[in-house]
Design a protein around this motif. Structure first.
Motif, short mmCIF file in Angstrom:
data_model
loop_
_atom_site.label_atom_id
_atom_site.label_comp_id
_atom_site.label_asym_id
_atom_site.label_seq_id
_atom_site.Cartn_x
_atom_site.Cartn_y
_atom_site.Cartn_z
N TYR A 105 19.14 -2.05 -1.62
CA TYR A 105 19.53 -3.12 -2.53
C TYR A 105 18.34 -3.78 -3.21
N LEU A 106 17.13 -3.47 -2.78
CA LEU A 106 15.94 -4.06 -3.39
C LEU A 106 15.45 -3.27 -4.60
N GLU A 107 16.14 -2.21 -4.98
CA GLU A 107 15.67 -1.36 -6.07
C GLU A 107 15.43 -2.09 -7.39
N PRO A 108 16.24 -3.07 -7.79
CA PRO A 108 15.95 -3.76 -9.05
C PRO A 108 14.57 -4.44 -9.06
N LEU A 109 14.06 -4.80 -7.90
CA LEU A 109 12.74 -5.43 -7.84
C LEU A 109 11.61 -4.45 -8.18
N PHE A 110 11.86 -3.16 -8.05
CA PHE A 110 10.83 -2.16 -8.28
C PHE A 110 10.82 -1.63 -9.71
N LEU A 111 11.87 -1.85 -10.46
CA LEU A 111 11.93 -1.33 -11.82
C LEU A 111 10.78 -1.83 -12.71
N PRO A 112 10.43 -3.13 -12.67
CA PRO A 112 9.28 -3.56 -13.49
C PRO A 112 7.97 -2.90 -13.06
N LEU A 113 7.84 -2.62 -11.78
CA LEU A 113 6.62 -1.94 -11.30
C LEU A 113 6.54 -0.52 -11.82
N TYR A 114 7.69 0.16 -11.87
CA TYR A 114 7.70 1.51 -12.44
C TYR A 114 7.33 1.46 -13.93
N ASP A 115 7.86 0.48 -14.66
CA ASP A 115 7.53 0.35 -16.09
C ASP A 115 6.04 0.08 -16.27
N LEU A 116 5.46 -0.66 -15.37
CA LEU A 116 4.05 -1.05 -15.48
C LEU A 116 3.09 0.08 -15.11
N PHE A 117 3.42 0.83 -14.07
CA PHE A 117 2.47 1.80 -13.54
C PHE A 117 2.79 3.27 -13.87
N LEU A 118 3.98 3.57 -14.32
CA LEU A 118 4.30 4.97 -14.64
C LEU A 118 4.50 5.18 -16.12
N PHE A 130 0.83 -1.20 0.00
CA PHE A 130 0.00 0.00 0.00
C PHE A 130 0.87 1.25 0.00
N SER A 131 1.91 1.26 0.82
CA SER A 131 2.80 2.42 0.90
C SER A 131 3.47 2.69 -0.44
N PHE A 132 3.90 1.64 -1.13
CA PHE A 132 4.53 1.82 -2.44
C PHE A 132 3.57 2.48 -3.41
N PHE A 133 2.35 1.94 -3.50
CA PHE A 133 1.40 2.50 -4.45
C PHE A 133 0.97 3.92 -4.06
N PHE A 134 0.89 4.19 -2.77
CA PHE A 134 0.51 5.53 -2.34
C PHE A 134 1.62 6.54 -2.59
N PHE A 135 2.83 6.23 -2.09
CA PHE A 135 3.92 7.21 -2.18
C PHE A 135 4.55 7.24 -3.57
N ASP A 136 5.03 6.11 -4.05
CA ASP A 136 5.79 6.11 -5.30
C ASP A 136 4.91 6.29 -6.53
N ILE A 137 3.75 5.65 -6.56
CA ILE A 137 2.92 5.69 -7.77
C ILE A 137 1.95 6.87 -7.73
N ALA A 138 1.12 6.97 -6.70
CA ALA A 138 0.10 8.02 -6.66
C ALA A 138 0.69 9.41 -6.37
N MET A 139 1.54 9.51 -5.36
CA MET A 139 2.06 10.81 -4.96
C MET A 139 3.38 11.17 -5.66
N ARG A 140 4.01 10.21 -6.29
CA ARG A 140 5.30 10.42 -6.98
C ARG A 140 6.39 10.88 -6.00
N ILE A 141 6.32 10.35 -4.78
CA ILE A 141 7.35 10.61 -3.77
C ILE A 141 8.19 9.33 -3.67
N VAL A 142 9.38 9.39 -4.19
CA VAL A 142 10.23 8.20 -4.24
C VAL A 142 10.93 8.01 -2.89
N LEU A 143 10.68 6.86 -2.29
CA LEU A 143 11.31 6.52 -1.02
C LEU A 143 12.53 5.64 -1.28
N PRO A 144 13.48 5.59 -0.36
CA PRO A 144 14.69 4.79 -0.58
C PRO A 144 14.39 3.32 -0.79
N LYS A 145 15.08 2.71 -1.75
CA LYS A 145 14.85 1.29 -2.08
C LYS A 145 16.01 0.40 -1.66
#
Length: 176
Positions: free
Chosen positions: A163-176, A146-161
């Motif tokens: 070493y797990l950052e590569p796991l989020f790249l496909p989500l950015y491609d999908l939702f942004l 929920f926090s990811f979709f609220f902050f990173d996707i809806a609000m466009r506030i990028v929080l620190p990722k």
């Protein structure tokens, strides 16, 4: 208890003074704005950027002063008590919760906010709260999602990722 009340009021008073000072800083992009020009209402715009932090901090300072006055006059129950602030159980709880929060803050730099909140929720709900595994895992997974979709996707506030950052790249491609 008596000592803890005045020490807490003192530190909250200092913290409120710091917040008042910081909230009076002008925006970094406009060096011509003088300190404390942003704590009032700006004509045709509304409250300045430091309006709410400054005035809420002032209220906190006044409350701290009031606590100090009540402490001096011995009007509050803690100011009349000579019992220790923390008994053995409270010290243990304080260390467990404080240690968990410290671990959470350290983990943010390593596995990012979302991984750290997942680990912290498992520790807090499952470890300290002693709840069953399935509800613990459901809640511990749902909050970072929920926090990811609220902050990173809806609000466009990028929080620190971390070493797990590569796991989020496909989500950015999908939702942004």
């Amino acid at each position: 208890m008596r000592r803890a009340e005045i020490v807490t009021a003192f530190f909250l008073g200092l913290l409120s003074l710091y917040f008042m000072w910081k909230s009076g800083e002008g925006p970094g992009w406009d060096p011509d704005v003088a300190r404390f020009d942003n704590i009032g209402l700006i004509l045709d715009e509304g409250p300045g950027s430091g309006f709410w932090p400054f005035w809420l901090s002032l209220i906190m300072l006044l409350c701290s002063i009031w606590i100090g006055i009540n402490w001096h006059l011995r009007k509050s129950p803690p100011s009349q008590s000579e019992e220790p602030f923390l008994d053995r159980h409270a010290k243990r709880t304080f260390l467990l919760v404080g240690g968990g929060l410290l671990g959470f803050l350290i983990l943010i730099g390593i596995i990012g906010f979302y991984g750290a909140i997942f680990v912290f929720m498992i520790y807090f709900i499952g470890g300290l709260g002693r709840h069953r595994l399935i509800p613990t895992l459901i809640i511990s997974t749902a909050i970072p999602v929920f926090s990811f979709f609220f902050f990173d996707i809806a609000m466009r506030i990028v929080l620190p990722k971390g070493y797990l950052e590569p796991l989020f790249l496909p989500l950015y491609d999908l939702f942004l």
